[in-house]
Design a protein around this motif. Structure first.
Motif, PDB file in Angstrom:
ATOM      1  N   ASN A   1       0.795  -1.229   0.000  1.00  0.00           N
ATOM      2  CA  ASN A   1       0.000   0.000   0.000  1.00  0.00           C
ATOM      3  C   ASN A   1       0.828   1.279   0.000  1.00  0.00           C
ATOM      4  O   ASN A   1       0.367   2.311  -0.434  1.00  0.00           O
ATOM      5  CB  ASN A   1      -0.949   0.010   1.203  1.00  0.00           C
ATOM      6  N   THR A   2       2.059   1.240   0.477  1.00  0.00           N
ATOM      7  CA  THR A   2       2.865   2.448   0.566  1.00  0.00           C
ATOM      8  C   THR A   2       3.401   2.902  -0.774  1.00  0.00           C
ATOM      9  O   THR A   2       3.753   4.056  -0.933  1.00  0.00           O
ATOM     10  CB  THR A   2       4.053   2.241   1.524  1.00  0.00           C
ATOM     11  N   GLY A   3       3.509   2.001  -1.727  1.00  0.00           N
ATOM     12  CA  GLY A   3       3.977   2.380  -3.051  1.00  0.00           C
ATOM     13  C   GLY A   3       5.478   2.285  -3.243  1.00  0.00           C
ATOM     14  O   GLY A   3       5.961   2.346  -4.355  1.00  0.00           O
ATOM     15  N   ASP A   4       6.263   2.113  -2.152  1.00  0.00           N
ATOM     16  CA  ASP A   4       7.701   2.050  -2.361  1.00  0.00           C
ATOM     17  C   ASP A   4       8.244   0.629  -2.466  1.00  0.00           C
ATOM     18  O   ASP A   4       9.296   0.427  -3.025  1.00  0.00           O
ATOM     19  CB  ASP A   4       8.507   2.796  -1.296  1.00  0.00           C
ATOM     20  N   SER A   5       7.585  -0.333  -1.940  1.00  0.00           N
ATOM     21  CA  SER A   5       8.068  -1.719  -1.968  1.00  0.00           C
ATOM     22  C   SER A   5       6.977  -2.627  -2.505  1.00  0.00           C
ATOM     23  O   SER A   5       6.376  -3.393  -1.765  1.00  0.00           O
ATOM     24  CB  SER A   5       8.475  -2.158  -0.567  1.00  0.00           C
ATOM     25  N   CYS A   6       6.713  -2.531  -3.781  1.00  0.00           N
ATOM     26  CA  CYS A   6       5.595  -3.258  -4.373  1.00  0.00           C
ATOM     27  C   CYS A   6       6.038  -4.603  -4.938  1.00  0.00           C
ATOM     28  O   CYS A   6       6.972  -4.680  -5.722  1.00  0.00           O
ATOM     29  CB  CYS A   6       4.952  -2.446  -5.485  1.00  0.00           C
ATOM     30  N   VAL A   7       5.336  -5.628  -4.524  1.00  0.00           N
ATOM     31  CA  VAL A   7       5.605  -6.977  -4.992  1.00  0.00           C
ATOM     32  C   VAL A   7       4.349  -7.502  -5.670  1.00  0.00           C
ATOM     33  O   VAL A   7       3.251  -7.330  -5.166  1.00  0.00           O
ATOM     34  CB  VAL A   7       5.986  -7.909  -3.819  1.00  0.00           C
ATOM     35  N   GLU A   8       4.523  -8.126  -6.825  1.00  0.00           N
ATOM     36  CA  GLU A   8       3.411  -8.782  -7.524  1.00  0.00           C
ATOM     37  C   GLU A   8       3.736 -10.264  -7.647  1.00  0.00           C
ATOM     38  O   GLU A   8       4.898 -10.653  -7.703  1.00  0.00           O
ATOM     39  CB  GLU A   8       3.223  -8.195  -8.927  1.00  0.00           C
ATOM     40  N   TRP A   9       2.679 -11.063  -7.704  1.00  0.00           N
ATOM     41  CA  TRP A   9       2.853 -12.504  -7.852  1.00  0.00           C
ATOM     42  C   TRP A   9       1.724 -13.058  -8.700  1.00  0.00           C
ATOM     43  O   TRP A   9       0.725 -12.384  -8.930  1.00  0.00           O
ATOM     44  CB  TRP A   9       2.931 -13.174  -6.493  1.00  0.00           C
ATOM     45  N   VAL A  10       1.901 -14.288  -9.201  1.00  0.00           N
ATOM     46  CA  VAL A  10       0.894 -14.940 -10.034  1.00  0.00           C
ATOM     47  C   VAL A  10       0.375 -16.166  -9.289  1.00  0.00           C
ATOM     48  O   VAL A  10       1.022 -17.209  -9.286  1.00  0.00           O
ATOM     49  CB  VAL A  10       1.467 -15.368 -11.404  1.00  0.00           C
ATOM     50  N   PRO A  11      -0.778 -16.054  -8.630  1.00  0.00           N
ATOM     51  CA  PRO A  11      -1.297 -17.199  -7.873  1.00  0.00           C
ATOM     52  C   PRO A  11      -1.835 -18.325  -8.747  1.00  0.00           C
ATOM     53  O   PRO A  11      -1.894 -19.466  -8.305  1.00  0.00           O
ATOM     54  CB  PRO A  11      -2.409 -16.586  -7.033  1.00  0.00           C
ATOM     55  N   GLY A  12      -2.186 -18.048  -9.983  1.00  0.00           N
ATOM     56  CA  GLY A  12      -2.858 -19.028 -10.834  1.00  0.00           C
ATOM     57  C   GLY A  12      -2.034 -20.224 -11.267  1.00  0.00           C
ATOM     58  O   GLY A  12      -2.590 -21.229 -11.677  1.00  0.00           O
TER      59      GLY A  12
ATOM     60  N   THR B   1       2.982 -25.595 -10.891  1.00  0.00           N
ATOM     61  CA  THR B   1       4.436 -25.478 -11.004  1.00  0.00           C
ATOM     62  C   THR B   1       5.166 -25.689  -9.686  1.00  0.00           C
ATOM     63  O   THR B   1       6.355 -25.987  -9.692  1.00  0.00           O
ATOM     64  CB  THR B   1       4.838 -24.094 -11.545  1.00  0.00           C
ATOM     65  N   GLY B   2       4.480 -25.483  -8.560  1.00  0.00           N
ATOM     66  CA  GLY B   2       5.138 -25.578  -7.259  1.00  0.00           C
ATOM     67  C   GLY B   2       6.008 -24.377  -6.950  1.00  0.00           C
ATOM     68  O   GLY B   2       6.758 -24.368  -5.989  1.00  0.00           O
ATOM     69  N   ALA B   3       5.922 -23.362  -7.797  1.00  0.00           N
ATOM     70  CA  ALA B   3       6.709 -22.143  -7.603  1.00  0.00           C
ATOM     71  C   ALA B   3       5.805 -20.924  -7.732  1.00  0.00           C
ATOM     72  O   ALA B   3       4.771 -20.966  -8.395  1.00  0.00           O
ATOM     73  CB  ALA B   3       7.835 -22.063  -8.623  1.00  0.00           C
ATOM     74  N   VAL B   4       6.229 -19.842  -7.103  1.00  0.00           N
ATOM     75  CA  VAL B   4       5.470 -18.594  -7.138  1.00  0.00           C
ATOM     76  C   VAL B   4       6.284 -17.565  -7.926  1.00  0.00           C
ATOM     77  O   VAL B   4       7.363 -17.163  -7.501  1.00  0.00           O
ATOM     78  CB  VAL B   4       5.221 -18.065  -5.707  1.00  0.00           C
ATOM     79  N   PRO B   5       5.784 -17.131  -9.093  1.00  0.00           N
ATOM     80  CA  PRO B   5       6.461 -16.068  -9.826  1.00  0.00           C
ATOM     81  C   PRO B   5       6.291 -14.745  -9.081  1.00  0.00           C
ATOM     82  O   PRO B   5       5.182 -14.398  -8.670  1.00  0.00           O
ATOM     83  CB  PRO B   5       5.743 -16.018 -11.169  1.00  0.00           C
TER      84      PRO B   5
ATOM     85  N   THR C   1      11.902 -11.668 -13.338  1.00  0.00           N
ATOM     86  CA  THR C   1      10.908 -12.369 -12.529  1.00  0.00           C
ATOM     87  C   THR C   1      11.617 -13.496 -11.789  1.00  0.00           C
ATOM     88  O   THR C   1      12.439 -14.194 -12.373  1.00  0.00           O
ATOM     89  CB  THR C   1       9.816 -12.971 -13.431  1.00  0.00           C
ATOM     90  N   LEU C   2      11.301 -13.642 -10.525  1.00  0.00           N
ATOM     91  CA  LEU C   2      11.850 -14.746  -9.738  1.00  0.00           C
ATOM     92  C   LEU C   2      10.798 -15.828  -9.606  1.00  0.00           C
ATOM     93  O   LEU C   2       9.621 -15.533  -9.433  1.00  0.00           O
ATOM     94  CB  LEU C   2      12.228 -14.267  -8.338  1.00  0.00           C
ATOM     95  N   ALA C   3      11.224 -17.065  -9.646  1.00  0.00           N
ATOM     96  CA  ALA C   3      10.341 -18.198  -9.375  1.00  0.00           C
ATOM     97  C   ALA C   3      10.764 -18.758  -8.016  1.00  0.00           C
ATOM     98  O   ALA C   3      11.814 -19.365  -7.893  1.00  0.00           O
ATOM     99  CB  ALA C   3      10.446 -19.254 -10.456  1.00  0.00           C
ATOM    100  N   VAL C   4       9.943 -18.506  -7.009  1.00  0.00           N
ATOM    101  CA  VAL C   4      10.271 -18.864  -5.634  1.00  0.00           C
ATOM    102  C   VAL C   4       9.510 -20.125  -5.241  1.00  0.00           C
ATOM    103  O   VAL C   4       8.306 -20.214  -5.480  1.00  0.00           O
ATOM    104  CB  VAL C   4       9.882 -17.693  -4.692  1.00  0.00           C
ATOM    105  N   PRO C   5      10.189 -21.110  -4.622  1.00  0.00           N
ATOM    106  CA  PRO C   5       9.467 -22.296  -4.160  1.00  0.00           C
ATOM    107  C   PRO C   5       8.329 -21.908  -3.207  1.00  0.00           C
ATOM    108  O   PRO C   5       8.447 -20.944  -2.450  1.00  0.00           O
ATOM    109  CB  PRO C   5      10.531 -23.107  -3.414  1.00  0.00           C
TER     110      PRO C   5
END
Length: 70
Positions: A17-28, A33-37, A48-52
């Motif tokens: 919400n602050t706008g300075d540290s924005c992270v996006e992810w793809v839950p779908g 895949t077992g990973a979170v983009p 883009t990082l693919a995180v376990p």
């Protein structure tokens, strides 16, 4: 019904919400895949990082608890 657009839709973190540290992810695609983009919403064309899943869950828990581990 899930469409391809739903699967690849980037979602902004509710903690951004602050706008300075924005992270996006793809839950779908997590279940297939077992990973979170993850990416920086200020630079959507950037890397883009693919995180376990387990690492992402630990990250989210840390954010929720206000953990300052480095």
């Amino acid at each position: 019904m899930t469409t391809t657009a739903d699967v690849t839709r980037w979602v902004t973190s509710s903690y951004s919400n602050t706008g300075d540290s924005c992270v996006e992810w793809v839950p779908g695609i997590v279940s297939t895949t077992g990973a979170v983009p993850v990416r920086d919403s200020k630079n959507p064309a950037g890397p883009t990082l693919a995180v376990p899943v387990t690492a992402f869950a630990a990250f989210v828990d840390g954010v929720k608890s206000g953990s300052q581990h480095r």
